[in-house]
Design a protein around this motif. Structure first.
Motif, PDB file in Angstrom:
ATOM      1  N   TRP B  26       0.836  -1.203   0.000  1.00 21.73           N
ATOM      2  CA  TRP B  26       0.000   0.000   0.000  1.00 21.73           C
ATOM      3  C   TRP B  26       0.866   1.248   0.000  1.00 21.73           C
ATOM      4  CZ3 TRP B  26      -3.928   2.101  -1.705  1.00 21.73           C
ATOM      5  CH2 TRP B  26      -4.506   3.232  -1.140  1.00 21.73           C
ATOM      6  N   TYR B  27       1.931   1.241   0.833  1.00 23.85           N
ATOM      7  CA  TYR B  27       2.866   2.373   0.837  1.00 23.85           C
ATOM      8  C   TYR B  27       3.501   2.526  -0.535  1.00 23.85           C
ATOM      9  CZ  TYR B  27       2.694   2.593   5.943  1.00 23.85           C
ATOM     10  OH  TYR B  27       2.296   2.727   7.231  1.00 23.85           O
ATOM     11  N   GLY B  28       3.713   1.372  -1.203  1.00 18.85           N
ATOM     12  CA  GLY B  28       4.294   1.411  -2.537  1.00 18.85           C
ATOM     13  C   GLY B  28       3.417   2.194  -3.490  1.00 18.85           C
ATOM     14  N   ILE B  29       2.105   1.928  -3.439  1.00 16.53           N
ATOM     15  CA  ILE B  29       1.160   2.664  -4.295  1.00 16.53           C
ATOM     16  C   ILE B  29       1.207   4.157  -3.971  1.00 16.53           C
ATOM     17  CG2 ILE B  29      -1.282   2.980  -4.821  1.00 16.53           C
ATOM     18  CD1 ILE B  29      -0.366   0.447  -5.986  1.00 16.53           C
ATOM     19  N   ASP B  31       3.668   5.781  -2.645  1.00 21.17           N
ATOM     20  CA  ASP B  31       4.933   6.341  -3.105  1.00 21.17           C
ATOM     21  C   ASP B  31       4.925   6.562  -4.612  1.00 21.17           C
ATOM     22  OD1 ASP B  31       5.830   6.317  -0.563  1.00 21.17           O
ATOM     23  OD2 ASP B  31       7.122   4.555  -0.775  1.00 21.17           O
ATOM     24  N   LEU B  32       4.290   5.633  -5.339  1.00 22.45           N
ATOM     25  CA  LEU B  32       4.203   5.790  -6.791  1.00 22.45           C
ATOM     26  C   LEU B  32       3.540   7.120  -7.124  1.00 22.45           C
ATOM     27  CD1 LEU B  32       3.003   2.344  -8.226  1.00 22.45           C
ATOM     28  CD2 LEU B  32       5.215   3.425  -8.505  1.00 22.45           C
ATOM     29  N   ASN B  35       5.562  10.168  -5.932  1.00 19.88           N
ATOM     30  CA  ASN B  35       6.752  10.295  -6.761  1.00 19.88           C
ATOM     31  C   ASN B  35       6.501  11.158  -7.988  1.00 19.88           C
ATOM     32  OD1 ASN B  35       9.355   9.600  -6.696  1.00 19.88           O
ATOM     33  ND2 ASN B  35       9.097   7.519  -7.426  1.00 19.88           N
ATOM     34  N   LEU B  36       5.228  11.174  -8.425  1.00 22.20           N
ATOM     35  CA  LEU B  36       4.908  11.891  -9.643  1.00 22.20           C
ATOM     36  C   LEU B  36       5.150  13.382  -9.498  1.00 22.20           C
ATOM     37  CD1 LEU B  36       1.691  10.050 -10.821  1.00 22.20           C
ATOM     38  CD2 LEU B  36       4.021   9.850 -11.686  1.00 22.20           C
ATOM     39  N   GLY B  38       7.491  14.688  -7.554  1.00 18.17           N
ATOM     40  CA  GLY B  38       8.823  14.978  -7.040  1.00 18.17           C
ATOM     41  C   GLY B  38       9.101  14.407  -5.675  1.00 18.17           C
ATOM     42  N   ASN B  39       8.082  14.287  -4.838  1.00 20.32           N
ATOM     43  CA  ASN B  39       8.246  13.712  -3.504  1.00 20.32           C
ATOM     44  C   ASN B  39       9.357  14.376  -2.709  1.00 20.32           C
ATOM     45  OD1 ASN B  39       7.701  12.106  -1.396  1.00 20.32           O
ATOM     46  ND2 ASN B  39       8.303  10.183  -2.365  1.00 20.32           N
TER      47      ASN B  39
END
Lengths: 281, 403
Positions: B26-29, B31-32, B35-36, B38-39
């Motif tokens: 879920w954190y991966g989603i 982060d995805l 990330n868009l 710039g994060n």
């Protein structure tokens, strides 16, 4: 001596343009790797099999054969297709299978490279490109089969046949673009892959694959909205030399797919580290 | 000497991981998505997360070798993955100059059905070679791997050693500026390992190497700086290799003495070192060339039993046997009193080199040496000396004029 400097840090402080440039640069620099992966997979795929390449079109041929049988036996009555029904069904299922493979290609290439993704740093774009190579290889076999059908059923030669490879390539670009956006998510969650495959099998019946767009009704609206419809129809038109009906929509799709392909490449590029992090070695 | 250029610079590097798979995905989603844009936000621990690597700093120049040691799960591999650019840090910055080579997995990209020759191309391509480069080096690779006879056989029929040799032969053709090595040298036979080291020695002067290993002899042989990782943090960092290795072993010293075998007739009541110099962290210290005196007291079940044979052996920190003390005399010169007996084993002028050693005991009886008691890690002792050497013995010697 000037050395290339790499910086890894939390912020990905590049604009879309820079990322795209880096992505395209990697595609160019990894062209040998991409070819090598494609070559490896194609070789390995056929080395343990006698029928080899024939398997590439057995599935679409079988689907088409079922529909031809249903139609001939009168079980199902389809709208007039304008060309001999077997040609319609065969061309439809073959083009459809190319698009479906293109959608799945980035995910499956990335998935099969799991073990090296978590250990070796190489241009990941090579995986996408190798997927396209494999598709081109498989598609070219299918094109030959399609052409054989055209002449077999007496449709004959049209100059537009020379546009067929272009049309197939556009179908590949369209599918790959969708695939690029799906890949990061579908690698994290297996559900996505299942949903996509179920969804696509439904979508096939809302696309003029084995029957033409009806004249009225909800199906007509659905099929005319469906962005895959113009791709299938126009590609088939190239094949049979008929005037494309949905050329306008087709051009819109192309104009959207190309920039989206670049966005997809960038999305794929920045997503890979996150996927690798969550992926088992 | 002029300082060579810094090739790797790591500042405040941190990475967090999640303990739970579903949460992690879920954190991966999330982060995805983040990330868009710039994060850029500061990252703190979310629920179920922990720091796998926290605040690591170092600089590495050409010709230097940094050793990363630490027990399993200390964060070594995570650190390597960040250095290799496979995953992005959550904080901090890595700056790497030049071509990076990684010996993390040998034979990456191999397809088992294809032949060794075809797989040289596959592996080479993954490592970033061009077709021309591979063609030029093909013969060299086949010779280095010593598998010319089998080069056109499918790799699935190779032995694991052959696969590793072929993988290393391809990897050895890299001319990296920075080389990352992760425990790959642990596989293969002795000949292969020696060959690997020869190759590494050759490229070391022109390369900055980051070396992860559990083999301290290898670490001490190659590295000139060490980071000891413990729960993601750097517990020790510096050029004092011996100290780092001692600290590393220190993590394993608190294991209790263990009775491996007993038939119940004999029980160790007390054991201690006599006349020791000092005791630090419960480890008795003896000066080099001093006397090793070990006092034992045993309780026996049958007061009439014959005194058995006592074998005392000395092991180093890696559990390698170094020496065995001579057996007790027979008939024995000590007697059983009140169900116990005691004795002191003495070894004079002990010349083990500086370090920590442990003692195992093996007791047997009769003509056929039937085992009755075996205890590992009875006690530990430390030899003090100002000279730090790797071999287990520092033997007293003099250099004299020939007569």
């Amino acid at each position: 001596m000037s050395l290339e400097t790499k910086i890894y840090q939390r912020e990905n402080n590049f604009g879309l343009g820079d990322l795209l440039k880096a992505s395209l640069k990697d595609i160019y620099s990894s062209r040998f790797l991409a070819r090598q992966i494609a070559e490896r997979d194609i070789k390995a795929q056929y080395r343990q099999s006698y029928l080899g390449i024939i398997w590439a079109f057995i599935t679409p041929l079988a689907t088409a054969a079922v529909w031809v049988f249903l139609n001939l036996s009168g079980t199902i009555r389809v709208t007039d297709t304008g060309i001999p029904y077997p040609v319609y069904a065969f061309s439809g299922t073959l083009i459809w299978s190319i698009i479906v493979e293109a959608i799945n290609a980035p995910t499956s290439s990335t998935n099969s490279a799991r073990s090296i993704l978590t250990k070796i740093n190489f241009p990941k774009e090579a995986l996408v490109i190798s997927g396209i190579y494999k598709l081109l290889f498989n598609s070219s076999v299918k094109i030959v089969l399609l052409l054989a059908f055209i002449f077999l059923f007496g449709i004959g030669f049209h100059w537009s046949i020379f546009l067929l490879p272009v049309a197939i390539f556009i179908a590949l670009v369209f599918g790959t673009t969708i695939g690029l956006f799906l890949t990061p998510v579908s690698i994290l969650y297996r559900d996505v892959g299942k949903i996509v495959s179920v969804g696509l099998s439904f979508l096939m019946y809302a696309t003029p694959v084995v029957y033409a767009i009806p004249d009225t009704g909800i199906m007509k609206t659905l099929m005319e909205i469906n962005p895959i419809s113009p791709i299938i129809l126009t590609t088939r038109n190239m094949l049979t030399g008929t005037m494309p009906e949905y050329l306008g929509y087709y051009i819109v799709i192309i104009l959207l797919a190309i920039p989206l392909l670049f966005v997809g490449l960038v999305f794929y590029r920045i997503s890979i580290p996150i996927i690798v992090e969550r992926m088992s070695a | 000497m002029e300082e060579k250029e810094v090739l790797v610079k790591v500042e405040g590097l941190s990475k967090k991981f999640c303990k739970d798979l579903k949460t992690s995905l879920w954190y991966g989603i999330k982060d995805l998505l983040s990330n868009l844009n710039g994060n850029q936000a500061e990252r703190s621990l979310r629920e179920k997360e922990f720091w796998a690597v926290k605040d690591i700093n170092f600089e590495l120049r050409r010709g230097e070798c940094l050793g990363l040691i630490g027990h399993n799960g200390a964060g070594k591999s995570t650190l390597l993955k960040m250095l290799n650019g496979l995953i992005n840090p959550d904080a901090g910055k890595i700056t790497i100059k030049g071509r990076v080579g990684a010996l993390i997995e040998l034979g990456a990209g191999f397809n088992p059905i294809l032949t060794g020759r075809e797989n040289i191309y596959n592996n080479g391509a993954v490592l970033g070679f061009t077709r021309k480069e591979i063609e030029e080096k093909l013969e060299e690779i086949i010779d280095f791997a010593e598998i010319r006879e089998f080069i056109d056989m499918p790799v699935q029929n190779y032995s694991s050693g052959m696969k590793v040799r072929l993988g290393f032969a391809v990897a050895a053709q890299m001319k990296p500026d920075v080389l990352i090595i992760d425990e790959v040298l642990a596989v293969g036979d002795l000949g292969f390992i020696l060959k690997c080291f020869k190759t590494i020695d050759l490229i070391l002067p022109n390369t900055a190497i980051i070396f992860v290993s559990h083999s301290m002899p290898q670490v001490s042989r190659l590295c000139d700086e060490i980071i000891l990782l413990e729960r993601g943090r750097s517990e020790f960092q510096g050029k004092d290799i011996a100290k780092a290795i001692d600290l590393y072993y220190g993590h394993f010293t608190n294991n209790q003495k263990n009775i491996v075998f007993t038939d119940g007739s004999l029980e160790l009541e007390n054991v201690e070192l006599l006349d020791v110099e000092n005791v630090e962290n419960e480890i008795a210290q003896i000066l080099w060339n001093g006397h090793l005196k070990i006092y034992f007291r045993f309780r026996v079940r049958n007061p009439k039993m014959e005194i058995p044979n006592f074998n005392v052996s000395i092991f180093d920190k890696e559990q390698r046997p170094l020496a065995i003390l001579q057996e007790n005399l027979k008939p024995s010169n000590f007697k059983i009193k009140n169900g116990t007996f005691e004795f002191v084993v003495i070894h004079r002028n002990i010349q083990l080199s500086k370090g920590i050693y442990s003692i195992n005991m093996h007791v047997s009886k009769g003509k056929f040496n039937t085992p009755i008691l075996r205890i590992n890690d009875i006690l530990k002792f430390q030899i003090l000396h100002d000279k730090d050497i790797w071999p287990p013995f520092l033997l007293a010697s003099t250099f004299e004029k020939p007569t």
